[in-house]
Design a protein around this motif. Structure first.
Motif, PDB file in Angstrom:
ATOM      1  N   ARG A  54       2.498 -11.579 -16.234  1.00 38.43           N
ATOM      2  CA  ARG A  54       3.412 -10.463 -16.478  1.00 38.43           C
ATOM      3  C   ARG A  54       2.834  -9.213 -15.812  1.00 38.43           C
ATOM      4  NH1 ARG A  54       3.980 -11.502 -23.034  1.00 38.43           N
ATOM      5  NH2 ARG A  54       5.359 -13.334 -22.923  1.00 38.43           N
ATOM      6  N   PRO A  55       3.170  -9.000 -14.532  1.00 39.50           N
ATOM      7  CA  PRO A  55       2.636  -7.814 -13.853  1.00 39.50           C
ATOM      8  C   PRO A  55       3.402  -6.558 -14.285  1.00 39.50           C
ATOM      9  CG  PRO A  55       3.460  -9.468 -12.292  1.00 39.50           C
ATOM     10  CD  PRO A  55       4.000  -9.799 -13.640  1.00 39.50           C
ATOM     11  N   THR A  56       2.706  -5.451 -14.263  1.00 40.06           N
ATOM     12  CA  THR A  56       3.387  -4.172 -14.357  1.00 40.06           C
ATOM     13  C   THR A  56       3.861  -3.798 -12.954  1.00 40.06           C
ATOM     14  OG1 THR A  56       3.175  -1.903 -15.175  1.00 40.06           O
ATOM     15  CG2 THR A  56       1.274  -2.822 -14.029  1.00 40.06           C
ATOM     16  N   VAL A  57       4.374  -2.574 -12.778  1.00 36.21           N
ATOM     17  CA  VAL A  57       4.910  -2.170 -11.479  1.00 36.21           C
ATOM     18  C   VAL A  57       3.835  -2.334 -10.402  1.00 36.21           C
ATOM     19  CG1 VAL A  57       4.319   0.274 -11.854  1.00 36.21           C
ATOM     20  CG2 VAL A  57       6.095  -0.330 -10.217  1.00 36.21           C
ATOM     21  N   ILE A  58       4.227  -2.908  -9.276  1.00 38.71           N
ATOM     22  CA  ILE A  58       3.293  -3.206  -8.192  1.00 38.71           C
ATOM     23  C   ILE A  58       3.493  -2.216  -7.057  1.00 38.71           C
ATOM     24  CG2 ILE A  58       2.566  -4.956  -6.522  1.00 38.71           C
ATOM     25  CD1 ILE A  58       3.637  -7.080  -8.461  1.00 38.71           C
ATOM     26  N   PHE A  59       2.396  -1.705  -6.543  1.00 35.52           N
ATOM     27  CA  PHE A  59       2.462  -0.791  -5.409  1.00 35.52           C
ATOM     28  C   PHE A  59       1.508  -1.268  -4.322  1.00 35.52           C
ATOM     29  CE2 PHE A  59      -1.278   0.690  -7.576  1.00 35.52           C
ATOM     30  CZ  PHE A  59      -2.092   1.243  -6.590  1.00 35.52           C
ATOM     31  N   GLY A  60       1.686  -0.734  -3.123  1.00 29.76           N
ATOM     32  CA  GLY A  60       0.779  -1.070  -2.039  1.00 29.76           C
ATOM     33  C   GLY A  60       1.440  -0.931  -0.687  1.00 29.76           C
ATOM     34  N   GLU A  61       0.673  -1.228   0.350  1.00 31.06           N
ATOM     35  CA  GLU A  61       1.155  -1.124   1.719  1.00 31.06           C
ATOM     36  C   GLU A  61       2.385  -1.997   1.923  1.00 31.06           C
ATOM     37  OE1 GLU A  61      -3.407  -1.701   2.050  1.00 31.06           O
ATOM     38  OE2 GLU A  61      -1.873  -1.793   0.459  1.00 31.06           O
ATOM     39  N   ASP A  62       3.385  -1.453   2.582  1.00 24.00           N
ATOM     40  CA  ASP A  62       4.638  -2.124   2.934  1.00 24.00           C
ATOM     41  C   ASP A  62       5.627  -2.223   1.778  1.00 24.00           C
ATOM     42  OD1 ASP A  62       3.656  -2.627   5.549  1.00 24.00           O
ATOM     43  OD2 ASP A  62       2.642  -4.431   4.836  1.00 24.00           O
ATOM     44  N   ASN A  63       5.270  -1.742   0.607  1.00 22.38           N
ATOM     45  CA  ASN A  63       6.203  -1.772  -0.527  1.00 22.38           C
ATOM     46  C   ASN A  63       7.212  -0.639  -0.396  1.00 22.38           C
ATOM     47  OD1 ASN A  63       6.547  -0.557  -3.667  1.00 22.38           O
ATOM     48  ND2 ASN A  63       7.001  -2.701  -3.334  1.00 22.38           N
ATOM     49  N   ARG A  64       8.454  -0.917  -0.807  1.00 23.59           N
ATOM     50  CA  ARG A  64       9.495   0.117  -0.761  1.00 23.59           C
ATOM     51  C   ARG A  64      10.167   0.242  -2.130  1.00 23.59           C
ATOM     52  NH1 ARG A  64       6.912   1.080   2.794  1.00 23.59           N
ATOM     53  NH2 ARG A  64       7.408   1.593   4.958  1.00 23.59           N
ATOM     54  N   GLY A  65       9.366   0.087  -3.175  1.00 25.95           N
ATOM     55  CA  GLY A  65       9.882   0.175  -4.530  1.00 25.95           C
ATOM     56  C   GLY A  65       9.764   1.566  -5.105  1.00 25.95           C
ATOM     57  N   ASN A  66       9.753   1.633  -6.441  1.00 29.08           N
ATOM     58  CA  ASN A  66       9.782   2.919  -7.129  1.00 29.08           C
ATOM     59  C   ASN A  66       8.547   3.771  -6.866  1.00 29.08           C
ATOM     60  OD1 ASN A  66      12.278   2.330  -8.237  1.00 29.08           O
ATOM     61  ND2 ASN A  66      11.416   1.458 -10.106  1.00 29.08           N
ATOM     62  N   GLY A  89      -3.428 -26.492 -19.466  1.00 26.56           N
ATOM     63  CA  GLY A  89      -2.848 -25.804 -20.609  1.00 26.56           C
ATOM     64  C   GLY A  89      -1.843 -24.731 -20.235  1.00 26.56           C
ATOM     65  N   TYR A  90      -1.458 -23.972 -21.243  1.00 24.88           N
ATOM     66  CA  TYR A  90      -0.405 -22.952 -21.125  1.00 24.88           C
ATOM     67  C   TYR A  90      -1.018 -21.594 -21.413  1.00 24.88           C
ATOM     68  CZ  TYR A  90       4.200 -20.785 -22.123  1.00 24.88           C
ATOM     69  OH  TYR A  90       5.322 -19.993 -22.133  1.00 24.88           O
ATOM     70  N   GLU A  91      -0.974 -20.691 -20.447  1.00 26.56           N
ATOM     71  CA  GLU A  91      -1.574 -19.369 -20.619  1.00 26.56           C
ATOM     72  C   GLU A  91      -0.629 -18.283 -20.110  1.00 26.56           C
ATOM     73  OE1 GLU A  91      -4.249 -18.722 -22.205  1.00 26.56           O
ATOM     74  OE2 GLU A  91      -5.275 -20.670 -22.301  1.00 26.56           O
ATOM     75  N   VAL A  92      -0.648 -17.137 -20.804  1.00 29.40           N
ATOM     76  CA  VAL A  92       0.134 -15.965 -20.411  1.00 29.40           C
ATOM     77  C   VAL A  92      -0.824 -14.796 -20.202  1.00 29.40           C
ATOM     78  CG1 VAL A  92       1.985 -14.370 -21.046  1.00 29.40           C
ATOM     79  CG2 VAL A  92       2.080 -16.768 -21.799  1.00 29.40           C
ATOM     80  N   TYR A  93      -0.650 -14.074 -19.091  1.00 31.40           N
ATOM     81  CA  TYR A  93      -1.521 -12.945 -18.773  1.00 31.40           C
ATOM     82  C   TYR A  93      -0.694 -11.712 -18.406  1.00 31.40           C
ATOM     83  CZ  TYR A  93      -5.192 -16.511 -18.054  1.00 31.40           C
ATOM     84  OH  TYR A  93      -6.070 -17.548 -18.203  1.00 31.40           O
ATOM     85  N   ASN A  94      -0.986 -10.587 -19.029  1.00 38.63           N
ATOM     86  CA  ASN A  94      -0.554  -9.307 -18.462  1.00 38.63           C
ATOM     87  C   ASN A  94      -1.424  -9.033 -17.244  1.00 38.63           C
ATOM     88  OD1 ASN A  94       1.176  -8.950 -20.632  1.00 38.63           O
ATOM     89  ND2 ASN A  94      -0.080  -7.401 -21.639  1.00 38.63           N
ATOM     90  N   TYR A  95      -0.840  -8.409 -16.218  1.00 37.17           N
ATOM     91  CA  TYR A  95      -1.708  -7.939 -15.133  1.00 37.17           C
ATOM     92  C   TYR A  95      -1.506  -6.448 -14.912  1.00 37.17           C
ATOM     93  CZ  TYR A  95      -4.789  -7.318 -11.408  1.00 37.17           C
ATOM     94  OH  TYR A  95      -5.867  -6.849 -10.711  1.00 37.17           O
ATOM     95  N   VAL A  96      -2.597  -5.707 -15.098  1.00 38.59           N
ATOM     96  CA  VAL A  96      -2.615  -4.252 -14.925  1.00 38.59           C
ATOM     97  C   VAL A  96      -3.953  -3.868 -14.329  1.00 38.59           C
ATOM     98  CG1 VAL A  96      -2.533  -2.014 -16.080  1.00 38.59           C
ATOM     99  CG2 VAL A  96      -1.135  -3.884 -16.945  1.00 38.59           C
ATOM    100  N   ASP A  97      -3.954  -2.988 -13.345  1.00 40.45           N
ATOM    101  CA  ASP A  97      -5.199  -2.405 -12.845  1.00 40.45           C
ATOM    102  C   ASP A  97      -5.491  -1.142 -13.635  1.00 40.45           C
ATOM    103  OD1 ASP A  97      -5.981  -4.212 -10.788  1.00 40.45           O
ATOM    104  OD2 ASP A  97      -4.359  -3.449  -9.538  1.00 40.45           O
TER     105      ASP A  97
END
Length: 319
Positions: free
Chosen positions: A159-171, A216-224
């Motif tokens: 479950r990533p939060t908002v992703i930013f970086g080179e070549d992104n054209r999002g929020n 197995g079954y695992e869920v991860y938040n991903y946030v820097d």
């Protein structure tokens, strides 16, 4: 190892393919309804709603990475969220099962938690507020139910939060571009926390999970970490770009009214606009999430938040 990426022609998928192609002993195919601008040679045109095509194309694949999703705020009709995000999950699982594939990495979203939550972790009850978040949660529920009768599978949900970086054209890019061009106006106080993920870090985490063999079954938040406030983000951006920090502030209620006005304009004109009430709400909301589990998994992000922000700004604005 052969890796099948479904929906890999977009921002995250393109970066993921680039990373995987650097690995010896790994081959990759991309299945997407859109051609990949960079990896046309490994791309097969197919829709996630076409189970027969998925079944054929996933032959001999060892791990599936499901990125395909409807995610924009203004998708019409709203049934597309559920067609692609939920039925697409069902089709993927059945195509995998037909080919004996038992390893999937699925990118869900922190949108399943809803807005203004108190630093939710993976055990926090879900409360999605829009169709995107609801459909992502329903897709996770499909996986949960599937695992009950497929306990020998390896299922990883990110479950990533908002992703930013080179070549992104999002929020995030839109915000940084407004600051860089002097067109930014702060809506609200700007003290709301904003969890974010740098593209090279989230891709590295996906690669880490692809090679994870624990089962197995695992869920991860991903946030820097650390989390920036909107004010922090504006300040760091202005400092890196050597731009004056904007001082104009619009009260939240006024900004929201303006967002509703753009909603009406979009409805009347039948055009997709960059401003909406949903985007105003998301901009002013607290979007802070706990990523302790991911950071305790043995994974080490290759870049800090500050390094990621600087790399993006230098790439996009030549500073």
């Amino acid at each position: 190892m052969k890796i099948g990426i479904i929906g890999g022609s977009g921002f995250v998928g393109t970066k993921l393919i680039a990373s995987l192609q650097e690995e010896l002993g790994t081959s990759t195919i991309n299945i997407d309804k859109q051609q990949s601008a960079r990896y046309a040679d490994i791309t097969h045109i197919a829709d996630v709603l076409d189970k027969e095509a998925l079944t054929s194309l996933l032959a001999d694949v060892d791990v599936v990475v499901l990125l395909a999703a409807e995610h924009r705020d203004d998708v019409k009709p709203t049934s597309l969220y559920y067609d692609v995000n939920v039925q697409g999950m069902r089709n993927t699982l059945e195509a995998m099962d037909a080919n004996g594939i038992k390893n999937i990495v699925f990118t869900s979203s922190v949108a399943v938690y809803g807005l203004d939550k108190d630093n939710p972790n993976e055990n926090t009850p879900v409360d999605p507020f829009n169709h995107y978040g609801k459909s992502k949660w329903q897709a996770e529920q499909v996986l949960q139910e599937w695992y009950k009768s497929h306990a020998d599978w390896q299922i990883r949900i990110v479950r990533p939060t908002v992703i930013f970086g080179e070549d992104n054209r999002g929020n995030v890019f839109n915000l940084l571009n407004q600051i860089a061009t002097g067109k930014f106006m702060m809506i609200g106080k700007g003290d709301n926390q904003k969890s974010m993920s740098y593209i090279r870090n989230i891709v590295a985490f996906l690669v880490f999970l692809i090679h994870d063999q624990k089962g197995g079954y695992e869920v991860y938040n991903y946030v820097d970490k650390p989390d920036f406030t909107t004010n922090d983000l504006v300040y760091h951006t202005g400092e890196i770009l050597n731009k004056p920090i904007p001082t104009v502030r619009i009260p939240y209620w006024l900004g929201l009214m303006g967002g509703y006005g753009f909603d009406v304009l979009a409805f009347v004109s039948r055009k997709k606009l960059n401003i909406s009430s949903v985007r105003v709400k998301k901009f002013c909301a607290v979007t802070q999430f706990d990523s302790t589990k991911a950071m305790s998994s043995g994974f080490v992000p290759p870049y800090t938040m500050e390094q990621g922000l600087r790399r993006m700004l230098e790439a996009e604005f030549g500073k």
